[in-house]
Design an enzyme around this catalytic site. Sequence first.
Site, PDB file in Angstrom:
ATOM      1  N   GLY A  62      35.308 -27.094  31.740  1.00 18.48           N
ATOM      2  CA  GLY A  62      36.461 -27.272  32.113  1.00 18.48           C
ATOM      3  C   GLY A  62      37.675 -27.367  31.042  1.00 18.48           C
ATOM      4  O   GLY A  62      37.130 -28.001  30.185  1.00 18.48           O
ATOM      5  N   GLU A 113      43.783 -29.520  30.028  1.00 19.33           N
ATOM      6  CA  GLU A 113      44.614 -30.297  29.814  1.00 19.33           C
ATOM      7  C   GLU A 113      44.230 -30.657  28.203  1.00 19.33           C
ATOM      8  O   GLU A 113      45.327 -31.367  27.496  1.00 19.33           O
ATOM      9  CB  GLU A 113      44.028 -31.678  30.525  1.00 19.33           C
ATOM     10  CG  GLU A 113      44.180 -31.303  32.206  1.00 19.33           C
ATOM     11  CD  GLU A 113      43.535 -32.432  32.785  1.00 19.33           C
ATOM     12  OE1 GLU A 113      44.132 -33.318  33.263  1.00 19.33           O
ATOM     13  OE2 GLU A 113      42.237 -32.097  33.488  1.00 19.33           O
TER      14      GLU A 113
END
Lengths: 750, 290, 162
Positions: A703, A706
């Site tokens: 992932g 962020e």
Amino acid sequence: MNAARIGDSPNRVGGRERVTGQQMYVADIRLPGTLQAKLVTLDCARARIISIDKTAAENLPGVSLVMTAADLPQPVPRFGPQFEDRPVLAVGETKYHGDPVAIVAAETAEIAAEAARLVRVEYEELSAVYTLAAALAPDAPLVQDPSLRPKDPLAGTNVLREHRVGWGDVDSEAADVVIDNRYSFPIVTHFAIEPHSFMAAPEGDGVAVWSSIQHPYWLQKILAKILRLPLARVRVVAPDPGGGFGGKQHTKYEPIVAFAALRADRPVRLILSLEESFQAARRAACEVHVRTGVRADGKIAFQDIEADYLIGAYADIADRVVSKGSYPGAGPYNVPAVRIVARSVLSHTLPSTAFRGFGNPQVNWAVESNLDEAARAVGLDRLELRLRNLARKGDAFIPFDTACDGDWQQTVRRAAEMIGWGQPLPAGHGRGLAVGIKSGPTTGHSYSTVRLLADGSVLVYAGTSDMGQGARTIFAQIAAQELGAPLDWVTVVMGDTALVPYDQQTSASRSTVLMGNAILRACRSIQEQLRRMASELHSVPEDQIVVENGIVRLPDQELTVIQVLKAGLGRMGGELIGNGESRKDAEPDHPLQGSAAFFEFNCTAVEATVDEGTGDITIVRHVAVSDVGKALNPLQVRMQDEGAAIQGLGHTLMEHYIFDDKGRVRNLGAIDYRIPTSMDLPLEMESDLVENGDGPGPYGSKGMSEGALLCVAPAVAAAVREASGAVIRDLPLTPERVWRALQERDGKEV
Amino acid sequence: MQTFAYLRPSTLAEAVALLEAHAPDARLLAGGTDLIIGLRDGSERPRVVIDVKRVPELCCGIRDDGGTVTIGATTIMADLATSALVRRHFPALAEAAAAVGSAQIRNRATLAGNICNASPAADTAPPLLVYGAVVLAAGQHGARRIPISEFFVNPGVNALARDELVVAIELPVPAVRVGAAHVRRTRRRGHDLASVTLCAGVDETGVTRLAYGSVGPRPVLKIDESGVLADPAASGAARAAVFDKLFAEASPSPRSMRAGPAYRLAMLRVLGSRAVQTAIERLGEERTNG
Amino acid sequence: MADTLPVEMIVNGRRRAIEVPVNVTLLDLLRDELGLTGTKECCDVGECGACTVLVDGRAVDSCLMLAVEADGAEITTVEGLAADGQLSPLQQAFLDKGASQCGFCTPGQLMAAHALLQENPDPSLPQIQEGLSGNLCRCGCYFQIADAVLAVAQSGQEGGRK
């Protein structure tokens, strides 16, 4: 025909709708007979509601209904993702500026607004707390009614919870230097360009709710409980959010809009203004006290971290932000002794919630800044100190969690190289470098159904919300890769709990890994069925047939998926259906009830100059390098990294809420809450990836969305310090604040 | 938005008559970039809105009358910023107009609107003060000329009578060569309201005009006739003494959330000396070009 | 009820004669009356640019303009950029360069970029950044948006108009 596969960067799926204005966001959806709603709020933060007179509002022509807490089931239902502490409408007392006491629904938005003004609320303003200091004072008024948590020893305080995590013995670990500082991080808000939008309509014996929400299934669960309806009678439609960044994860005003729609027996929509959106979601402010012990050889001996997060009047997901955000606070380093004490402190301010980075940027700002001071104290290069301590792949740098899952040295060295670390600097320039780490999802549960239709086109069902991160494109690429379809023959169906199987949530940069794996498994199930088909059609044993990348390989020939499919389905037609599931179960004994599925790792480096006269910072160059395992779509990865970096520059350079003495946000709205424009960017920005295929997601992906925001602030502050000597431990680094630090540097009084 | 009567006069006489008939419950609408915000949030609740954009006397653009440049009241910032005439004679005004808002705002906001709001932070005010603009106003009792230095009264209050409106702004083409610069201080580089807005004009006779806003109830003009500021060789102490005098009136509000008073006062000095320096450089270029 | 006035305007090439309440903004008229929801509403104070449309060729914030002020004007919204289902060069460049993430600011960005290129067919990066600074993008696509505008400028397909 679009032949794009994994690793290509095709045009965004859904992009055409976005550039033609055809993309339908919640506010663009019109149902006949819809009432427009407006919330009624008070002009202060905390107040005792004495009485509410609806008469004048109800008598205004065009007003359909006015509801207060008294019109709801009693006791008024409460909800929240972590604690059920938030009433559908304020009961007896408002707890923050913007806490709604009533809702009005009328034929037009104008009438609704006028009626909202006509709702007469008699109230008595009560003493309230808006800062950490005030909330933690011994005689502070309590934000939460202690009866909501009867067995909790902290119930008599404004501390919602205290989270302690650590290892080793901080108090006995020997250090040559101890750096002891306090840092602060302000309240900032998501400022998604789409304000929060909600609509509800009676549907059959149940209700349909439209929301610009990231977690439609969680909302469905909450609505079902509050409305006492079976899940199957609560349909949540979640069109692509126009930006989420965490602010649209959790239930906000959907329950009151649903109650209003059911009572009016008509659709009701509530489109918040930007100002109201600012009162609906924000990041927790934080004050961090950090003591870093370092040995003369540059090894970190201990990190002793106390972080107080200022959360709002209702918990939302904020306490999870506090525990999960502070947890990797010691960073991606091998540190023998760590003590982290993090507290979520309630206040009479709007609820804080998830925001890209999820509590990590606050502690990262402090700890990474402190490491720079440690390097100076022991006379070591700031990059070198980091490299000496950085965990190597397989190191259990957090002893009870997933081991280091990437070549982090590679990432840091790449960023250092890109910024020219160690090269001579022009006069007045400075460099800063920082690393950021974030625990990926600790639990997860995603289902996908994939349908291979008779002509070889594909339907992918995925409950993820595509709020701009590009999940739809990635999912289409996975299906195209596995089933051999052109990308434009793949349709991804999202955003409707009545059509699409369950997905736990869209957060924590999880979807590529968790939903991606579910889709991959669904595709692989179809590949199995194709194998069986080919085996029957060609009388070849199944174990001699390989199906991959859209090709069915038999011992003596290669067929395309479509060839096998068409022959296998025959004249009757039909389709092949694959289901995939991916889950990451909770681990009850883990401090976070689950280890990290992966770590997001980023290194950010900047070069900056400072205007000695005005305090203006110019970022000459900004580089961000992320370890993504495998970039399934390199352009989208770059967009996520650069977008996160620019968002990080917002809280680093200019963003913060300013409260008045009544707890009202003074800079509510776009005029005085400043975010970066296209003129506030680094002169150069470059991002790069580390791809070692070592992630748990499809094709070795991790992932990422962020990472590049996590450590912007310490990197910029370090560059400012090297450029000018200005030492600043409070964000944002506004020109005025930099100028003050320059005066202090020069020993001048301000 | 509450309702109101929308009136759209097509002559100046009609506009004046409407204003006379409906003041004080009327608001003039030109660019609307402030008024419409007020109408929506309820801080403005006029009964009548008079749209003056189609009054020909107000929108005759930017005219060179030989020795005077006349700018129609409804001239938008974008046109002001790009006008060859303005850029030649009043470059600091073009600079200030280009600093107002975003491209979208500059396509609507008007010069008259910018000054009539009488915001202390109005960016066109300092250059208009430096260049000695004159406001041409019209009312029921005829036309009058108001020196710009008398136009700004208090935040939101200008020198117009209730029934008066601005027809144009007149700028005398300087008789001597002038170098001028407009500078401002904001919280970010992208469009923002100024926490200090300042213009310096240095002429070839050694006179420096310094106008500044956002540090008191109204933008003000100060003149240094000593020649110290215009002299690049003047000592730092001498210049500081002049600045002390010129900025003595500045009284930034302690309640502003955009910048603290200490910072604003310090920035006046910084911006003042930078603007003067740029103005001197531009004066030099004028000489070379002239 | 609010006073209304008859208004005539050309919207995306089509003549419209409408009775408009005087207290309605151009943004509300486009979205609520004409069903052109491509134009977005966010800040309502002319700061974010999401509601940018072209009025007589100039980019304006439609939230800061009364609909009646547009009487007689020619309006172009994002729905007017593509012709016969064919994306304009600027729209295509936005896709190719990754200039749209969540997409909510995209219509406004496109309209502002379109106006910019009409005015200055060969802008520099700083000119693009200045020209589009009235359009906020919270996803942070600013560099990709500038890339897209530069690409169209360099291809000579001025303004994205065919």
